[in-house]
Design a protein around this motif. Structure first.
Motif, PDB file in Angstrom:
ATOM      1  N   LEU A  13      28.536 -11.610   7.381  1.00  0.00           N
ATOM      2  CA  LEU A  13      28.223 -13.048   7.655  1.00  0.00           C
ATOM      3  C   LEU A  13      29.444 -13.746   7.128  1.00  0.00           C
ATOM      4  CD1 LEU A  13      24.307 -13.539   6.616  1.00  0.00           C
ATOM      5  CD2 LEU A  13      25.548 -13.323   9.035  1.00  0.00           C
ATOM      6  N   ILE A  14      29.846 -14.609   7.907  1.00  0.00           N
ATOM      7  CA  ILE A  14      30.864 -15.602   7.568  1.00  0.00           C
ATOM      8  C   ILE A  14      30.213 -17.058   6.828  1.00  0.00           C
ATOM      9  CG2 ILE A  14      32.905 -17.253   8.155  1.00  0.00           C
ATOM     10  CD1 ILE A  14      33.169 -14.191   8.660  1.00  0.00           C
ATOM     11  N   THR A  15      30.638 -17.272   5.625  1.00  0.00           N
ATOM     12  CA  THR A  15      30.123 -18.127   4.915  1.00  0.00           C
ATOM     13  C   THR A  15      30.973 -19.383   4.781  1.00  0.00           C
ATOM     14  OG1 THR A  15      31.163 -17.515   2.817  1.00  0.00           O
ATOM     15  CG2 THR A  15      29.149 -16.572   3.259  1.00  0.00           C
ATOM     16  N   ASP A  16      30.874 -20.478   4.209  1.00  0.00           N
ATOM     17  CA  ASP A  16      31.894 -21.521   4.213  1.00  0.00           C
ATOM     18  C   ASP A  16      33.079 -21.671   3.353  1.00  0.00           C
ATOM     19  OD1 ASP A  16      30.816 -21.778   1.445  1.00  0.00           O
ATOM     20  OD2 ASP A  16      29.802 -23.907   2.134  1.00  0.00           O
ATOM     21  N   GLY A  17      33.679 -22.689   3.194  1.00  0.00           N
ATOM     22  CA  GLY A  17      34.965 -22.812   2.451  1.00  0.00           C
ATOM     23  C   GLY A  17      34.908 -23.372   1.301  1.00  0.00           C
ATOM     24  N   ALA A  18      35.840 -24.020   0.796  1.00  0.00           N
ATOM     25  CA  ALA A  18      35.819 -24.798  -0.380  1.00  0.00           C
ATOM     26  C   ALA A  18      34.814 -26.177  -0.179  1.00  0.00           C
ATOM     27  CB  ALA A  18      37.188 -25.323  -0.859  1.00  0.00           C
ATOM     28  N   TRP A  19      34.397 -26.724  -1.398  1.00  0.00           N
ATOM     29  CA  TRP A  19      33.700 -27.954  -1.482  1.00  0.00           C
ATOM     30  C   TRP A  19      34.568 -28.883  -2.199  1.00  0.00           C
ATOM     31  CZ3 TRP A  19      28.871 -30.035   0.492  1.00  0.00           C
ATOM     32  CH2 TRP A  19      28.115 -29.150   1.346  1.00  0.00           C
ATOM     33  N   LEU A 225      24.479  -2.766  -3.806  1.00  0.00           N
ATOM     34  CA  LEU A 225      23.975  -4.322  -3.524  1.00  0.00           C
ATOM     35  C   LEU A 225      24.999  -4.629  -2.578  1.00  0.00           C
ATOM     36  CD1 LEU A 225      23.370  -5.948  -6.970  1.00  0.00           C
ATOM     37  CD2 LEU A 225      21.695  -4.990  -5.146  1.00  0.00           C
ATOM     38  N   PRO A 226      24.677  -5.671  -1.474  1.00  0.00           N
ATOM     39  CA  PRO A 226      25.605  -6.093  -0.681  1.00  0.00           C
ATOM     40  C   PRO A 226      26.599  -7.213  -1.438  1.00  0.00           C
ATOM     41  CG  PRO A 226      23.514  -6.607   0.047  1.00  0.00           C
ATOM     42  CD  PRO A 226      23.237  -5.991  -1.289  1.00  0.00           C
ATOM     43  N   ILE A 227      27.955  -7.312  -1.151  1.00  0.00           N
ATOM     44  CA  ILE A 227      28.874  -7.867  -1.783  1.00  0.00           C
ATOM     45  C   ILE A 227      29.523  -9.059  -1.203  1.00  0.00           C
ATOM     46  CG2 ILE A 227      31.401  -7.540  -2.415  1.00  0.00           C
ATOM     47  CD1 ILE A 227      29.287  -5.456  -3.672  1.00  0.00           C
ATOM     48  N   TRP A 228      29.350 -10.197  -2.123  1.00  0.00           N
ATOM     49  CA  TRP A 228      29.756 -11.524  -1.785  1.00  0.00           C
ATOM     50  C   TRP A 228      31.206 -11.785  -2.170  1.00  0.00           C
ATOM     51  CZ3 TRP A 228      27.108 -16.004   0.262  1.00  0.00           C
ATOM     52  CH2 TRP A 228      27.837 -17.116  -0.002  1.00  0.00           C
ATOM     53  N   ILE A 229      32.124 -12.288  -1.053  1.00  0.00           N
ATOM     54  CA  ILE A 229      33.606 -12.366  -1.503  1.00  0.00           C
ATOM     55  C   ILE A 229      33.759 -13.748  -0.894  1.00  0.00           C
ATOM     56  CG2 ILE A 229      35.971 -11.707  -0.994  1.00  0.00           C
ATOM     57  CD1 ILE A 229      34.349  -9.785  -2.838  1.00  0.00           C
ATOM     58  N   ALA A 262      36.714  -2.699   2.840  1.00  0.00           N
ATOM     59  CA  ALA A 262      36.149  -2.388   1.429  1.00  0.00           C
ATOM     60  C   ALA A 262      34.987  -2.951   0.860  1.00  0.00           C
ATOM     61  CB  ALA A 262      37.095  -3.630   0.606  1.00  0.00           C
ATOM     62  N   GLY A 263      33.998  -3.086   1.739  1.00  0.00           N
ATOM     63  CA  GLY A 263      32.363  -3.252   1.544  1.00  0.00           C
ATOM     64  C   GLY A 263      31.967  -4.811   1.457  1.00  0.00           C
ATOM     65  N   ALA A 264      32.784  -5.742   1.920  1.00  0.00           N
ATOM     66  CA  ALA A 264      32.217  -7.175   1.782  1.00  0.00           C
ATOM     67  C   ALA A 264      31.268  -7.055   3.006  1.00  0.00           C
ATOM     68  CB  ALA A 264      33.407  -8.009   2.249  1.00  0.00           C
ATOM     69  N   SER A 265      30.154  -7.860   2.539  1.00  0.00           N
ATOM     70  CA  SER A 265      28.870  -8.236   3.389  1.00  0.00           C
ATOM     71  C   SER A 265      28.907  -9.899   3.928  1.00  0.00           C
ATOM     72  CB  SER A 265      27.668  -7.964   2.571  1.00  0.00           C
ATOM     73  OG  SER A 265      27.590  -6.510   2.294  1.00  0.00           O
ATOM     74  N   PHE A 266      29.398 -10.591   2.711  1.00  0.00           N
ATOM     75  CA  PHE A 266      29.588 -11.982   3.198  1.00  0.00           C
ATOM     76  C   PHE A 266      31.241 -12.486   2.680  1.00  0.00           C
ATOM     77  CE2 PHE A 266      25.303 -11.573   1.440  1.00  0.00           C
ATOM     78  CZ  PHE A 266      24.529 -12.202   2.173  1.00  0.00           C
ATOM     79  N   LEU A 267      31.730 -13.149   3.785  1.00  0.00           N
ATOM     80  CA  LEU A 267      33.094 -13.601   3.457  1.00  0.00           C
ATOM     81  C   LEU A 267      33.293 -14.992   3.768  1.00  0.00           C
ATOM     82  CD1 LEU A 267      35.105 -10.863   5.210  1.00  0.00           C
ATOM     83  CD2 LEU A 267      35.051 -11.263   2.978  1.00  0.00           C
ATOM     84  N   GLY A 268      34.117 -15.702   3.053  1.00  0.00           N
ATOM     85  CA  GLY A 268      34.240 -17.061   3.051  1.00  0.00           C
ATOM     86  C   GLY A 268      35.658 -17.266   2.261  1.00  0.00           C
ATOM     87  N   GLY A 269      35.659 -18.960   1.914  1.00  0.00           N
ATOM     88  CA  GLY A 269      36.816 -19.136   1.106  1.00  0.00           C
ATOM     89  C   GLY A 269      36.473 -19.996  -0.099  1.00  0.00           C
ATOM     90  N   CYS A 270      37.046 -20.004  -1.192  1.00  0.00           N
ATOM     91  CA  CYS A 270      36.828 -21.010  -2.268  1.00  0.00           C
ATOM     92  C   CYS A 270      37.685 -22.120  -2.436  1.00  0.00           C
ATOM     93  CB  CYS A 270      36.696 -20.194  -3.791  1.00  0.00           C
ATOM     94  SG  CYS A 270      35.827 -20.869  -5.066  1.00  0.00           S
ATOM     95  N   CYS A 271      38.350 -22.411  -3.645  1.00  0.00           N
ATOM     96  CA  CYS A 271      39.240 -23.411  -3.568  1.00  0.00           C
ATOM     97  C   CYS A 271      40.467 -23.527  -2.655  1.00  0.00           C
ATOM     98  CB  CYS A 271      39.839 -23.569  -5.066  1.00  0.00           C
ATOM     99  SG  CYS A 271      38.411 -23.668  -6.389  1.00  0.00           S
ATOM    100  N   GLY A 272      40.674 -24.689  -2.095  1.00  0.00           N
ATOM    101  CA  GLY A 272      41.695 -24.773  -1.293  1.00  0.00           C
ATOM    102  C   GLY A 272      41.423 -24.457   0.337  1.00  0.00           C
TER     103      GLY A 272
END
Length: 289
Positions: A13-19, A225-229, A262-272
């Motif tokens: 699942l694709i999550t969101d990016g930076a807030w 567990l599923p992995i959040w990145i 590598a095992g990611a289940s959720f992928l998105g971005g953080c700062c920037g």
């Protein structure tokens, strides 16, 4: 099957990016707590969530990272409840078909030094989680943690709501930038959070997408567990009074296959990271199908 695994039945699942950096682009002064904007500038907060939903995010977070009674010690109980509920409502209104995972950040105080006590931390997290659950979040995300004990208290408090609970650590310290500020390794974090009853574990913030591949692999190897990145868009640099991140959306998304392997289940971005980073991740996922 847990709700988290049901959501992941069709793959990553694709999550969101930076807030924070997106709100700063909309006028939030650097150093200002963004959570108060849920009440004072709701249209700008909602526009961040909508931008990510339009970009293809399947999971949208909430602007509630600091909305606990310790991090926002000057706010009253009623104000905190209102900020948390508004954060969920704004993301929900913009999310469309996307899931809304409510953000719970650290207290900003150190348990290990005795700066704050376990009961106070637990009460703060429990109150925030209750407000977020009452506002109809789909899940709770405990994020940017550095201390296993604080994360454990947050997970235990959040689980009282009955919602799925994900927990994510910031690995940005040590010689190889693979430990949290408190010295926690991916292996230790994964084992402790699995034992605490988290529904997923992961990494956010940190130093960038390349380092996230190794951290993801280690988290995945250490638990079931599923992995959040959600890595940063590289390291920030100052350009005058503005913060700049050098990583491009295309470079960031070029790591999609490596992170998935590598095992990611959720992928998105953080700062920037921006909505363009999410569009690039969506394209990378589609190309990999």
């Amino acid at each position: 099957m847990s709700r988290v695994r049901e959501w992941l039945a069709d793959g990553v699942l694709i999550t969101d990016g930076a807030w924070g950096t997106e709100l700063q682009a909309r006028g939030l002064p650097v150093g200002t707590n963004p959570d108060t904007w849920n009440l004072t500038h709701p249209e700008r907060v909602e526009s961040v969530a909508r931008a990510y939903a339009d970009a293809g995010s399947q999971v949208i977070l909430t602007n509630t990272f600091r909305a606990n009674a310790i991090a926002m010690h000057d706010a009253g109980e009623g104000d905190l409840d209102a900020i948390n509920r508004a954060g969920v409502a704004l993301s929900r209104r913009a999310a469309g078909r996307a899931l809304v995972f409510a953000s719970i950040g650290p207290t900003g105080k150190m348990l290990v030094s005795g700066e704050i006590g376990h009961e106070q931390v637990t009460a703060a997290f429990a109150a925030q989680a209750s407000s977020l659950a009452a506002a109809n979040a789909d899940a709770l995300l405990v994020e940017t943690m550095s201390d296993i004990e604080e994360a454990r208290l947050a997970v235990e408090a959040a689980r009282l709501t009955g919602l799925p609970v994900l927990v994510s650590f910031a690995f940005d310290s040590g010689k190889n930038k693979d430990r949290t500020m408190m010295g926690v390794t991916p292996e230790a974090a994964a084992a402790a959070m699995a034992e605490a009853g988290a529904d997923a574990v992961g990494a956010n913030c940190g130093v960038g997408v390349e380092q996230a591949v190794s951290v993801c692999r280690r988290l995945h190897a250490a638990c079931d567990l599923p992995i959040w990145i959600k890595p940063n868009a590289g390291l920030p640099t100052m350009e005058g009074t503005a913060i700049h991140y050098d990583t491009s959306a295309e470079f960031f998304a070029s790591h999609y296959a490596a992170l998935r392997e590598a095992g990611a289940s959720f992928l998105g971005g953080c700062c920037g990271s921006t909505p363009e980073f999410i569009r690039a991740l969506v394209r990378a996922r589609q190309a990999a199908l």
